[in-house]
Scaffold this motif. Structure first.
Motif, short mmCIF file in Angstrom:
data_model
loop_
_atom_site.label_atom_id
_atom_site.label_comp_id
_atom_site.label_asym_id
_atom_site.label_seq_id
_atom_site.Cartn_x
_atom_site.Cartn_y
_atom_site.Cartn_z
N GLU A 240 0.73 -1.55 0.20
CA GLU A 240 -0.18 0.05 0.13
C GLU A 240 0.75 1.34 0.27
O GLU A 240 1.07 2.13 -0.43
CB GLU A 240 -0.86 0.04 1.53
CG GLU A 240 -1.97 -1.17 0.74
CD GLU A 240 -3.15 -0.87 2.50
OE1 GLU A 240 -4.45 -1.32 2.91
OE2 GLU A 240 -2.11 -0.75 3.92
N LYS A 241 1.81 1.47 0.55
CA LYS A 241 2.99 2.03 0.77
C LYS A 241 3.09 2.93 -0.93
O LYS A 241 3.68 3.97 -1.22
CB LYS A 241 3.76 2.37 2.01
CG LYS A 241 4.86 2.80 1.52
CD LYS A 241 4.97 4.45 2.36
CE LYS A 241 5.88 5.16 2.60
NZ LYS A 241 5.16 6.65 3.55
N ILE A 242 3.83 1.77 -1.42
CA ILE A 242 4.11 1.86 -2.76
C ILE A 242 2.95 2.72 -3.45
O ILE A 242 3.57 3.50 -4.08
CB ILE A 242 4.77 0.63 -3.54
CG1 ILE A 242 5.90 0.07 -2.62
CG2 ILE A 242 5.10 1.09 -4.78
CD1 ILE A 242 6.44 -1.08 -3.03
N TRP A 243 2.02 1.70 -3.89
CA TRP A 243 0.95 2.05 -4.52
C TRP A 243 0.41 3.53 -4.51
O TRP A 243 -0.15 4.68 -5.07
CB TRP A 243 -0.12 1.27 -4.82
CG TRP A 243 -0.11 0.13 -4.89
CD1 TRP A 243 0.28 -0.95 -4.75
CD2 TRP A 243 0.62 -0.44 -6.60
NE1 TRP A 243 0.23 -1.94 -6.11
CE2 TRP A 243 0.20 -1.63 -7.04
CE3 TRP A 243 0.68 0.93 -7.41
CZ2 TRP A 243 1.20 -2.35 -7.80
CZ3 TRP A 243 0.61 0.40 -8.76
CH2 TRP A 243 1.14 -1.05 -9.12
N LYS A 244 -0.03 3.80 -2.87
CA LYS A 244 0.30 5.23 -2.48
C LYS A 244 0.96 5.96 -3.10
O LYS A 244 0.18 7.46 -3.11
CB LYS A 244 -0.56 5.63 -0.89
CG LYS A 244 -1.78 4.48 -0.81
CD LYS A 244 -2.20 4.44 1.00
CE LYS A 244 -3.64 3.74 0.54
NZ LYS A 244 -3.93 4.39 2.53
N THR A 245 2.14 6.55 -2.89
CA THR A 245 3.10 6.70 -2.94
C THR A 245 2.96 7.24 -4.61
O THR A 245 2.85 8.75 -4.64
CB THR A 245 4.92 5.98 -2.27
OG1 THR A 245 4.58 6.35 -1.42
CG2 THR A 245 5.83 7.41 -3.37
N PHE A 246 2.85 6.46 -5.30
CA PHE A 246 3.04 6.66 -6.95
C PHE A 246 1.07 7.79 -7.39
O PHE A 246 1.16 8.25 -7.73
CB PHE A 246 2.24 5.22 -8.03
CG PHE A 246 4.30 4.59 -8.17
CD1 PHE A 246 5.45 5.28 -7.18
CD2 PHE A 246 3.84 3.54 -8.09
CE1 PHE A 246 6.01 4.40 -7.26
CE2 PHE A 246 4.44 2.56 -7.73
CZ PHE A 246 6.26 2.99 -8.04
#
Length: 484
Positions: free
Chosen positions: A242-248
């Motif tokens: 989730e951290k990766i996707w929400k960062t994007f």
């Protein structure tokens, strides 16, 4: 009283061209292209830019900063502002072609692309523009419905307490919004919308200021939210994935907040010809983007300080604030009024394009060209076209249906920002500048310009991926058309 008339083919461009060729460019009431003399200044252009940039994107900046943290968040915000300002300066030199000071005027972004890059690139540019415009109108339908629902929920929380089960129907609100837009869409063109644009601009500044003020009040009240240097914490606030996707996705939200390249050429076309329009527009872009960036930095950073890693996607509808409830209601009313007007600003180019294309293809069609002038009490004569009534109503209904299926504020804003940022803000201005300057392939300027363009393409693709992933995730647990 009803009268009937048929529209005549527009001859404005031909007439303007002939006037200029015939030597009427020296008339005090006309510019060098035969059109009415432009009177815009540095102040008016700067104001137009600020109005165009500051919009509903500001509502998601606290959430975006929360995903990135104290270090990367402000850096990304500044980076987007610098890239937007730089590419806007390149675009300002393309208002005239081939010479940026004495060349022929281009009245729209698409005309500038066609003049410098040819018909094929013009078609790609038009495709990107219209995809962006359609996406924005869908996004504004979603945002307005959420704000209308937030007013009902805010009053419910005030009466029954913050833990009450207060729900509102986005579907019903979207139907109401669509009904309003069907009526407004019967206005034939931009010239009939000047008052709506002024109201919308005031509303955007109002709700942005309310959100900023509430954030400051919450910080001053001594409530300390948990913030970190890297934003949402893996294992505490979000999972690693989730951290990766929400960062994007947050990159797309920030890109959406800076989206105004679509209207830059149109703003420049309002400027008086002395001093040179490109020089004035570069100064206006700097003033507009720097002012907006300071405002965005305050809203994003103070919003993050107020809410921490749990910042809502929309800080006026996500109920990070409950009191004073009346001020939150005022903020959401301002959002709704602003987006009612902004919807028309973004959909009018779509209307004009489709209608002009249809009339060009079937010039003798009575259905396409017939227009009735209806006298409306207190409003005077109102032109009503059967074709306009049918087609524009169908467009509003279609965008409302899509909004009902995908009613997700952050994900949709991120997707719009990701899709439009690279082609319209970066790629075409860079390509037009290099065509105008006749930049040699593999020269230092050519190399770093293409590195900039490619880097922004990568960022846009990552942002689009994050937003699509968010939409897919939200859809899994969502039942469309359910009335709460």
């Amino acid at each position: 009283m009803v009268t009937e008339r048929h529209q005549q083919p527009a001859a404005g461009k031909v007439a303007a061209f002939n006037l200029a060729e015939a030597g009427f460019g020296d008339r005090p009431d006309l510019d060098d292209d035969g059109r009415e003399r432009r009177t815009g200044t540095l102040v008016t252009a700067s104001a137009h830019i600020i109005t165009a940039v500051i919009g509903s994107g500001v509502l998601s900046l606290a959430w975006a900063i929360a995903q990135l943290g104290w270090v990367i968040g402000p850096v990304v915000l500044v980076a987007f502002s610098v890239i937007t300002w730089f590419c806007s300066s390149l675009l300002a030199d393309c208002y005239r072609a081939p010479d940026p000071v004495h060349g022929k005027r281009n009245y729209t972004y698409g005309q500038a692309v066609r003049a410098y890059l040819g018909v094929s690139k013009y078609r790609l540019c038009s495709l990107a523009q219209y995809i962006n415009l359609v996406g924005v109108t869908i996004g504004y339908t979603i945002t307005t419905a959420i704000s209308m629902g937030a007013i009902k929920r805010s009053n419910c929380f005030h009466r029954n307490g913050h833990s009450a089960d207060c729900e509102a129907s986005n579907t019903t609100n979207m139907i109401i919004f669509a009904g309003i837009q069907i009526l407004l869409s019967q206005l034939p063109n931009f010239h009939k919308l000047w008052w709506l644009s002024i109201v919308a601009a005031v509303m955007s500044l109002a709700y942005s200021s309310i959100g900023l003020g509430l954030s400051i009040a919450k910080i001053a009240g001594g409530v300390h939210a948990r913030t970190t240097l890297t934003g949402a914490t893996v294992g505490v606030d979000v999972s690693a994935t989730e951290k990766i996707w929400k960062t994007f996705q947050s990159l797309g939200d920030i890109a959406f907040a800076y989206s105004y390249s679509n209207v830059l050429i149109e703003i420049q076309d309002t400027l008086r010809s002395s001093p040179p329009e490109n020089a004035v527009m570069k100064k206006a872009s700097f003033i507009g983007v720097s002012t907006t960036t300071m405002f965005y930095m305050l809203c994003g950073v103070l919003g993050y300080a107020a809410f921490g890693n749990q910042a809502p996607g929309n800080f006026l509808t996500g109920f990070g604030f409950y009191d004073p409830f009346w001020l939150i209601d005022v903020g959401n009313v301002c959002i709704a009024v602003h987006l009612i007007g902004a919807y028309q600003v973004f959909c009018q180019p779509i209307y004009q394009f489709v209608e002009a294309s249809a009339r060009g293809r079937w010039p003798d069609s009575g259905f396409l060209n017939a227009e009735r002038v209806v006298r409306v009490p207190l409003a005077g004569d109102f032109p009503l076209s059967p074709f306009r009534l049918v087609w524009r109503t169908a467009y509003v209904v279609l965008t409302a249906l899509v909004a009902m299926i995908f009613p997700f504020f952050n994900d949709f804003l991120g997707l719009i920002g990701a899709v439009s940022f690279w082609p319209l803000t970066v790629y075409f201005p860079v390509q037009m500048y290099m065509a105008q300057a006749k930049t040699r392939r593999f020269s230092p300027t050519w190399t770093w310009m293409n590195v900039l363009s490619f880097s922004c393409l990568v960022v846009s693709l990552l942002a689009a991926a994050g937003s699509v992933q968010g939409l897919v995730k939200d859809l899994k647990g969502y039942k469309p058309f359910k009335v709460s």
